[in-house]
Design a protein around this motif. Structure first.
Motif, PDB file in Angstrom:
ATOM      1  N   LEU A 136       0.832  -1.204   0.000  1.00 32.04           N
ATOM      2  CA  LEU A 136       0.000   0.000   0.000  1.00 32.04           C
ATOM      3  C   LEU A 136       0.868   1.256   0.000  1.00 32.04           C
ATOM      4  N   ALA A 137       1.933   1.243   0.796  1.00 32.79           N
ATOM      5  CA  ALA A 137       2.821   2.411   0.864  1.00 32.79           C
ATOM      6  C   ALA A 137       3.562   2.610  -0.454  1.00 32.79           C
ATOM      7  N   HIS A 138       4.047   1.528  -1.026  1.00 33.51           N
ATOM      8  CA  HIS A 138       4.815   1.610  -2.263  1.00 33.51           C
ATOM      9  C   HIS A 138       4.001   2.231  -3.392  1.00 33.51           C
ATOM     10  N   HIS A 139       2.729   1.884  -3.469  1.00 31.00           N
ATOM     11  CA  HIS A 139       1.885   2.364  -4.565  1.00 31.00           C
ATOM     12  C   HIS A 139       1.173   3.679  -4.240  1.00 31.00           C
ATOM     13  N   GLY A 140       1.373   4.214  -3.045  1.00 32.29           N
ATOM     14  CA  GLY A 140       0.719   5.483  -2.695  1.00 32.29           C
ATOM     15  C   GLY A 140      -0.775   5.356  -2.510  1.00 32.29           C
ATOM     16  N   CYS A 141      -1.241   4.200  -2.021  1.00 34.18           N
ATOM     17  CA  CYS A 141      -2.673   3.940  -1.864  1.00 34.18           C
ATOM     18  C   CYS A 141      -3.232   4.659  -0.629  1.00 34.18           C
ATOM     19  N   SER A 142      -4.554   4.711  -0.575  1.00 33.55           N
ATOM     20  CA  SER A 142      -5.267   5.204   0.607  1.00 33.55           C
ATOM     21  C   SER A 142      -6.102   4.083   1.210  1.00 33.55           C
ATOM     22  N   VAL A 143      -6.403   4.231   2.491  1.00 35.67           N
ATOM     23  CA  VAL A 143      -7.247   3.270   3.204  1.00 35.67           C
ATOM     24  C   VAL A 143      -8.433   4.010   3.811  1.00 35.67           C
ATOM     25  N   ALA A 144      -9.620   3.448   3.664  1.00 37.11           N
ATOM     26  CA  ALA A 144     -10.820   3.942   4.342  1.00 37.11           C
ATOM     27  C   ALA A 144     -11.035   3.097   5.592  1.00 37.11           C
ATOM     28  N   HIS A 145     -10.761   3.680   6.726  1.00 37.95           N
ATOM     29  CA  HIS A 145     -10.876   2.998   8.019  1.00 37.95           C
ATOM     30  C   HIS A 145     -12.306   3.159   8.533  1.00 37.95           C
ATOM     31  N   CYS A 146     -12.959   2.030   8.814  1.00 40.21           N
ATOM     32  CA  CYS A 146     -14.356   2.027   9.278  1.00 40.21           C
ATOM     33  C   CYS A 146     -14.416   1.327  10.631  1.00 40.21           C
TER      34      CYS A 146
END
Length: 439
Positions: free
Chosen positions: A268-278
């Motif tokens: 996730l960090a390598h690709h610059g992704c985001s996470v939606a925390h629920c």
């Protein structure tokens, strides 16, 4: 941009979110039309803009409007219909059968309107939604005057909305074309989850998202069962499979992301992704607690989402902030984990960044859209107040929200909704659908 203001909003405190960690006292936000033109001391604002209309909030903290990074708005009509079940039983035994019988454009329009009323009442000004019949959802969000990013859902199996993955994509893209250029309505490509979408449609989503420049919005690593089944079926964990198909990137929003190991976080960090925390939905479905502090330490952008009211059962960002903070502390055994300013940023700027909207919303900064929320600290349960940001996360609730603006337009004033569809009509719609579900 001309700096002449036609509206001043002055507050006891302003928390702009950008720059981080700042709380301003006795300041004003100057607006011209839908945008912020200045943030400056209250007396100076009145001198510079003597003709501006003034809203005085002497006991309030003014913050950016919340960005709900993951919701199924229409599921407000299923609030509390299937409690105390784990995810797959909840889906297979309750939610999917109900949707198969009842989901329609009318269902989505009515449910989304009900949800929009609830979200605006709690200071949520932007919603990243994922559900069927996005055209009906767009109509409801537009009627409510909210900002919404709507998912073009993709699933392998048929529903009342579409027959197969190709049909979902075709219909979703057609809706996007109809609403293109709308100032408050945007779109994502939203494959439901790795376990409900096969390789070919996922690869097509990756290609299309790059071509039309929209985010990808997908549930991923929500349960331990999902990860185990992916290993058994595909030989890799779900995120590794998605990487093989080209999905992770700066436009990727992974929803839940509960069961992550170090390799997943690196991906996730390598690709610059985001996470939606629920956090509330994850607790209610007993899915687990996402490793939010580890994600943030690796530079992964994290926003907050409510999920749907069928698995929460509230669309309430104050609850999500408090649960996110407490979960992080108890799972890491670190009382310093996720301090209040960090959590507020997740609920505002984090969601905006994930949606590619950080240049427009998520902070109280000149040039950005005036999506704002005022929270009153003038009741016994909110006093004394030593730190207004701590109060936002640890004390206040949506009942303390008094004013909400979207693009400089009031949507809530002194706690009263300004939605054209009144509460009596919304209650009638909810009762109609409750009767249908019981039949």
């Amino acid at each position: 941009m001309p700096d002449t203001a036609d509206q001043l909003i002055e507050a006891r405190w302003i928390v702009p979110v950008e720059p981080a960690g700042v709380t301003l006292e006795q300041h004003s936000v100057a607006l011209r039309g839908e945008r912020i033109v200045a943030v400056l001391p209250r007396d100076e604002a009145r001198r510079r803009h003597p003709q501006a209309r003034v809203t005085s909030l002497p006991d309030h903290v003014l913050i950016p409007g919340f960005v709900n990074l993951h919701a199924h708005a229409a599921m407000a009509l299923m609030r509390g219909i299937a409690d105390d079940l784990p995810l797959m039983r909840w889906l297979q035994e309750a939610i999917w059968p109900i949707e198969g019988r009842h989901v329609s454009p009318a269902f989505v329009r009515d449910g989304t309107l009900l949800a929009a009323r609830e979200m605006l009442r709690g200071g949520i000004t932007t919603c990243n939604d994922m559900y069927f019949f996005p055209d009906a959802a767009a109509e409801a969000f537009d009627h409510a005057g909210m900002r919404a990013v709507l998912g073009a859902v993709v699933i392998d199996f048929p529903t009342p909305y579409a027959s197969d993955a190709d049909d979902y994509l075709r219909k979703g893209l057609a809706v996007r074309d109809r609403w293109r250029g709308h100032p408050r309505i945007g779109f994502t490509l939203a494959p439901h989850a790795p376990y409900t979408v096969s390789d070919d449609p996922l690869a097509r989503v990756a290609s299309l998202a790059a071509e039309i420049e929209v985010p990808i919005h997908i549930h991923v690593h929500e349960t331990a069962q999902e990860v185990a089944e992916s290993l058994a079926r595909h030989g890799v964990r779900p995120l590794a499979r998605l990487e093989r198909l080209g999905l992770p990137g700066a436009n990727f929003i992974g929803v839940h992301a509960v069961h992550l190991d170090a390799t997943d976080i690196d991906l996730l960090a390598h690709h610059g992704c985001s996470v939606a925390h629920c956090p509330t939905s994850n607790m209610k479905l007993a899915s687990g607690a996402a490793p939010v502090t580890a994600l943030l330490e690796r530079g992964v952008n994290v926003g907050l989402g409510t999920d749907g009211a069928a698995s929460n059962n509230r669309l309430d960002m104050f609850t999500e902030m408090r649960h996110a903070a407490l979960l992080a502390k108890v799972t890491t055994l670190d009382a310093a984990a996720l301090p209040a300013h960090t959590v507020l940023r997740m609920a505002t700027q984090g969601g905006a960044a994930a949606l590619g909207m950080a240049d427009r919303i998520g902070a109280i900064v000149p040039g950005k859209l005036a999506d704002l929320c005022a929270v009153a600290f003038n009741t016994p349960e909110t006093q004394p107040c030593f730190d207004p940001v701590s109060h936002l996360v640890n004390v206040a609730g949506r009942e303390h929200v008094t004013h909400v603006w979207v693009g400089g337009e009031l949507k809530l004033e002194h706690g009263k909704s300004l939605l054209q569809t009144g509460d009596a009509e919304l209650l009638r719609l909810a009762a109609v659908w409750q009767t249908k579900f019981g039949s």
